[in-house]
Design an enzyme around this catalytic site. Sequence first.
Site, short mmCIF file in Angstrom:
data_model
loop_
_atom_site.label_atom_id
_atom_site.label_comp_id
_atom_site.label_asym_id
_atom_site.label_seq_id
_atom_site.Cartn_x
_atom_site.Cartn_y
_atom_site.Cartn_z
N ASP A 175 -33.76 -4.74 -34.50
CA ASP A 175 -32.55 -4.09 -35.00
C ASP A 175 -32.05 -3.04 -34.02
OD1 ASP A 175 -30.54 -3.42 -36.78
OD2 ASP A 175 -31.89 -3.28 -38.51
N ASP A 218 -24.55 -6.85 -42.65
CA ASP A 218 -25.27 -6.17 -43.74
C ASP A 218 -24.61 -6.46 -45.07
OD1 ASP A 218 -27.37 -5.09 -42.42
OD2 ASP A 218 -26.52 -3.08 -42.20
C1 GLA Z 1 -29.95 -2.41 -40.67
C2 GLA Z 1 -30.09 -3.88 -40.87
C3 GLA Z 1 -30.62 -4.17 -42.23
C4 GLA Z 1 -31.94 -3.47 -42.41
C5 GLA Z 1 -31.78 -2.01 -42.14
C6 GLA Z 1 -33.13 -1.32 -42.15
O1 GLA Z 1 -28.95 -1.89 -41.43
O2 GLA Z 1 -28.89 -4.52 -40.65
O3 GLA Z 1 -30.76 -5.54 -42.42
O4 GLA Z 1 -32.87 -4.05 -41.54
O5 GLA Z 1 -31.18 -1.76 -40.90
O6 GLA Z 1 -33.02 0.01 -41.86
#
Ligand code: GLA
Length: 962
Positions: free
Chosen positions: A677, A747
């Site tokens: 990420d 997300d």
């Molecule tokens: C980001 C990702 C999510 C999750 C969060 C965790 O927003 O896109 O899928 O992994 O971080 O903090």
Amino acid sequence: MTYAFRVDDDKNLEHLYWGPKIPNYDDLLYLTKSHVAGPFDPVGSVPAISVAKLLGLNELTGIDTGAADKWKVFTKQKDAEDGDTRGRRLENASWRLWNMERHTGGDLSVDVSESKLRSSLKMDRHASSASSRDNSPPPPLPSSLPLDASFLDSDSDQKLSNISGKGHATRTVERAQGSLGTDNTARTAVGMLPVKSVGDFTDFGKYAGARPGVTSPGPTSPALGPRRELGTVTGSSFGDIHGVVEMAWQNLDSTHVGKNTKLLEWSDSGTGDYREPSFKLRFQKDGSAICPLQFKNHSVVHRKLMMPSTSLPTVYTDSPEEASTLIIEMEDPVSKLKFMLYYTVMHDYDIIIRRTTVINEGSDPVVLEHLSSGMVDFDAEHSYYVTQLSGGWARERQVVTRKLEDGVTVVKSVRGTSSHQFNPFVVVSPDREPSEDDGECFGFCLVYSGNFSVTAEVSEYKRLRMNIGINQEMFSWRLDSVHGENNIFYSPEVIMSYSKTGLGTLSRDMHRLIRERLVPRQWRYKVPPVLLNTWEAVYFDFKHETIVDIAVAAKKANVEMLVLDDGWFGKRNDTTTSLGDWYPNREKLPYGLNGLVRAVNEAGLKFGIWIEPEMVSMDSDLYRAHPDWCLFVPQRKHTLGRNQLVLDFARKEVVDYMYKQIEKILNSANIEYVKWDMNRHLTEMFSRNIPAERQGEISHRFILGVYSMFKRLTTKFKEVRFESCSGGGGRFDAGMLAFTSQIWTSDNTDAMSRMNIQYGTSLAYPLSTMGAHVSVVPNHQTGRSATMKTRSLLAMCGTFGYELDPRVWDGDTIEEIQGYVKLFKRLSNLIYEGDLYRLWSPFRTTSMAWMVVSRDQLRAIVFAFKVTREVGRLEPRLKLRGIREDLLYCVEELCPGTVTMNPQNGAIMHDPRGVYQIGKRIDVSGRTLMSAGLPVKFLFDGDSVCYEVNAVDKNGISLIRL
Ligand code: GLA
């Protein structure tokens, strides 16, 4: 497709053509005749010297109308004589200049003699001798002749249409097999590059004296020798042309139309082309920024040349025969800077890949301030449209099309990532918005994940210039002198695709290339396991037992892998701490990662893990130990994003440290999947330990650092599948796909939002790369609800997984999910390897529909979704695409709806019989399915329909051999 350019009289690369395949034997030189924009006739400026005199046209005088008539007659005769429009244009130009003299009070008192004109124009040697015969004094010859004139003198039979033929190479790059033009006389320099035929390339090389794989000098005819000037006239005589204007009459339609008007393949700034240049630089010795380049040589190699010594991602080939590369060397003879332009033709794809390398072979350092990966000039059109993918967090890659107006339109990122806001992919469509099934589309996709820009400039002539590459904003790169260590810079690659049958074809070509020649080899054609990610199920709130319970529950529905998301390391319980401390949180995971993974494996699931290696929390051991390892400017405030700072990946020691941390984690347990990420954008792009004059390099060095770590990890842990993510889909680009076969698309897991996001993403990127999960309802991002069916079908148009808490699943839910997992397993190869046909756009309608067709056209799967339903409206029939007209297909509806609407009160009710659109099965021809279509009815917002389409014989027996 065919792509063509040539070397012009000034050794510029002049763009000729990009479009559908055209015959190799056509000499495209005539296309250069479109460069003169219109009459040039400034009024009121006082000439410094007499143009007519200077050019030996003292005879061009007398009564206006008589002279004009003479010109007309002359032009007609000229046409009748050799039908040569080039000649006519020279005369037109002469006429304009003469007329200018008239306006500005020059001496025009002598009558015009046709032979004099011919002679003055040096149109041929016979004319010149004719002029001596009529005893008129020969026009004063300039001290030196332009090259084309001397060329004509030495070859009187040469037609004007070939005036630039000798020594001017037309470079034609095209996809389909074709033969080299056989005319090696007038067009000797015309090099055709039929990409499927290695032999033909050899021919091309022969012409240029090149052997495959060997760099050779290009055409070396006198026409490419040092230019000799005819004479110059200062701009004041002519109004503002370009400051100083060379008046070489013989060259009016090649050199002297001005760079600004021409279609070019590569362009500098500050020497007459006022459009966006393809590079900018500054010489450190004197601060000058002028660097006009000249073609030096070319070579062709029968493979794709990979970039040495850089971690930049690239498209690859499986065997050398798959590609050929044309390498053009341009140089600045003054500074000894070399620009290498690479054009790789991928023979099995309608695609050209371009990139640029700059090498400083001079003795002084140079600062590169901008470098495009590729530049393309398009000829004038009535209008141009650009389609881009833009949006924001949780709203990524919305399809936006705009008509270009005069000036510069920019799609860019300065956030250090390709970003949620814009994507390094655009489509140009001439004359109209792109359609799915017809019309021309030109696609550009940058293989890069950092700051990028795509500029589209419509010039005053309505010509369009596209430049794509690293964003020049916040970028500079110091090239050491030839004696230094860092005298080379590589641009990222840009994938250029062309379609004459709309966006659909363009996307399918891109998808195939990305699936087959960009994503890591070991994951091509391999459907990922059905996973369950813990993020939306428990967020930070879990411990060892929670995860094991989730695994055990998920297993009941045949989920195959558990991915432990954020919150497992350091002291992390929210976003304020621990990034950088990549060791298990002992309070949550007392048995460590190894203990947890073993338990999950014992439950029958594989294990994957979340990391965010580019980041550091201020509340972390890492930050406390190395506060200077983040991007920041000393004495200035740190800008926080999601409570975190960005590690300085421009520094090798930081990358090395982080590599070791992650390597340790991957070695510590049986981890088979990593979600990498990156949850904030870059600010304060300043790096300690990097000299002041190199601070402009940080954003690019940062992404090179990220790539290098990806490269090391994916090389060492070949069996570990990587997914990339950046606050959802903030780094969804071709650069990342070279390391990670899939990217978390957004997300936003709401089904209705996903219809738009996944549709937009599909313009460039294949379904197999889109991370897509079924999440809980009401949805955590939007509060909306959609049925399990709709959420599952949408997730199936991607990597397919869950963001649910399986501990709450009852027997019915488990059964339902088992059904979808089974269906995905059955269809996944088709979905991952088939061709995508988009049917309804959610950006143009309130529905979204697409289908995936197997390469042999015997199988298809059709998905249709309703974003928002208007009561009392019927849906159009869904007309299929991509299947064979002449085959019979059996159409079966999969996953019938389980809810229906009570007609009495409009309430949505459970319907245990299943709600079908067409009954269970129909057998109809492909022609009917594509012409008449399939009926579709939606009962509520977010409703969905799914059809399986399989070719059968007339007895209804399947034609598919499994
Ligand atoms: C980001 C990702 C999510 C999750 C969060 C965790 O927003 O896109 O899928 O992994 O971080 O903090």
